[in-house]
Design an enzyme around this catalytic site. Structure first.
Site: not given
Length: 359
Positions: A48, A333, A336
């Site tokens: 990610s 978040d 991340h």
């Protein structure tokens, strides 16, 4: 006849090297170097941290293609990037000077012309260990490399055989993953903990990484940037789960020692394969920003911008309110980084790339 090396030549080279080695970042210089070395293409593999939206079309819950993700992206558009804006690889592409983003290879709207300057095959929740990807039904590195073969076929159709070969040869391959191997796989699941001690698992992951690098080299890679894992003990989610307000030192120690082992193996691969390889120490970059926020114009480094900032990421962040100014936060978040933090990481990566190109 051998060319005589003069003091003037040495001083000129020193002047070129100085900004990169001392930390100053000259985008003009980087772009000149990229052009001089025919560097116009970035090919990205990982999780990610570098997935711009490949997971959007997969049957997985690991997605970020909805608000508030993309809040600070162009036109406030959620793309699948796990951030409020761009990723580090997007900023690297912009620094080189050919594109402001690195698109997802599986994006249905990808244009043939986009292929020339590179794409990302990365898949959120993936890792060096194929089992890590399988847990979340995402793309393991082996599948990402399979898509790279498809990319080469499409690229040849766009620019021809010779040009396609040169684009791959002079392109920069980027690998960024590893965090999910520890957090989702080793610490939460029992399969690998029953098979490996922590040290043994680190060594296993390094062997997986080494295999991936050799495979990339076999497929034409000559330049590689490997991004180390961050101090994941400082992630808000990890601190919440562990019931502490400070970084979890045992997790950070695992991340730090893993990075060391990776960098050692990459040095060996550099000699063995004759590749140009740069290692980006994300641990050091993020740790320094978390501990010295004012140096980076940050105000909040202990929680994320989305929701409470302590547990939400992915689906659990969907539709939630956010902080008013993400640029003051290190985390978007609970897992991340923000676009601001990604830019900080990218600047370090570009410096590493610049030094590598000069050698």
């Amino acid at each position: 006849m051998a060319r005589k090396v003069t003091m003037a030549m040495i001083l000129t080279l020193a002047a070129l090297m100085a900004p990169l080695l001392t930390g100053a970042l000259d985008i003009g210089q980087i772009r000149a170097l990229a052009a001089r070395h025919n560097l116009s293409c970035i090919l990205v593999f990982g999780d990610s941290s570098v997935d711009p939206g490949n997971n959007n079309i997969l049957q997985t819950t690991m997605k970020g293609n909805f608000p508030p993700y993309g809040k600070d992206f162009f036109n406030a558009r959620p793309t699948g990037r796990f951030s409020d804006g761009r990723l580090a690889t997007d900023f690297i592409a912009e620094a080189i000077g050919y594109s402001k983003i690195v698109p997802a290879f599986l994006d249905p709207k990808l244009r043939p012309s986009d292929l020339v300057h590179g794409v990302s095959f990365a898949s959120a929740a993936s890792g060096y260990d194929d089992l890590t990807a399988n847990i979340s039904n995402v793309l393991p590195v082996s599948k990402q490399l399979e898509y790279f073969l498809h990319y080469k076929i499409h690229l040849r159709k766009v620019v021809g055989e010779k040009k396609a070969k040169d684009i791959i040869k002079y392109g920069v391959f980027v690998m960024s993953m590893g965090t999910n191997d520890f957090l989702q796989n080793y610490y939460l699941q029992s399969t690998r903990t029953e098979q490996f001690s922590l040290t043994g698992f680190q060594n296993f992951l390094v062997s997986c990484m080494s295999h991936d690098v050799e495979e990339m080299h076999r497929l034409g890679a000559t330049r590689l940037v490997v991004v180390g894992v961050p101090p994941f003990g400082c992630m808000p989610l990890v601190k919440t789960i562990m019931g502490t307000t400070t970084c979890v030192e045992s997790y950070n120690a695992a991340a730090s020692s893993f990075n060391y082992k990776m960098s050692e193996q990459l040095a060996a691969l550099k000699t063995k394969l004759g590749m140009k390889i740069a290692f980006v120490d994300t641990y050091r970059i993020v740790e320094h920003a978390v501990n010295n926020p004012t140096l980076y114009d940050l105000k909040e480094t202990s929680k994320g911008c989305c929701g409470t900032g302590t547990i939400e990421y992915g689906d659990s962040c969907k539709g939630l309110s956010t902080c008013s100014d993400p640029s003051k936060y290190a985390f978007w978040d609970a897992v991340h980084p923000t676009e601001k933090m990604n830019k900080i990481i990218a600047d370090e990566a570009v410096k590493s790339l610049g030094v590598e190109l000069l050698t």
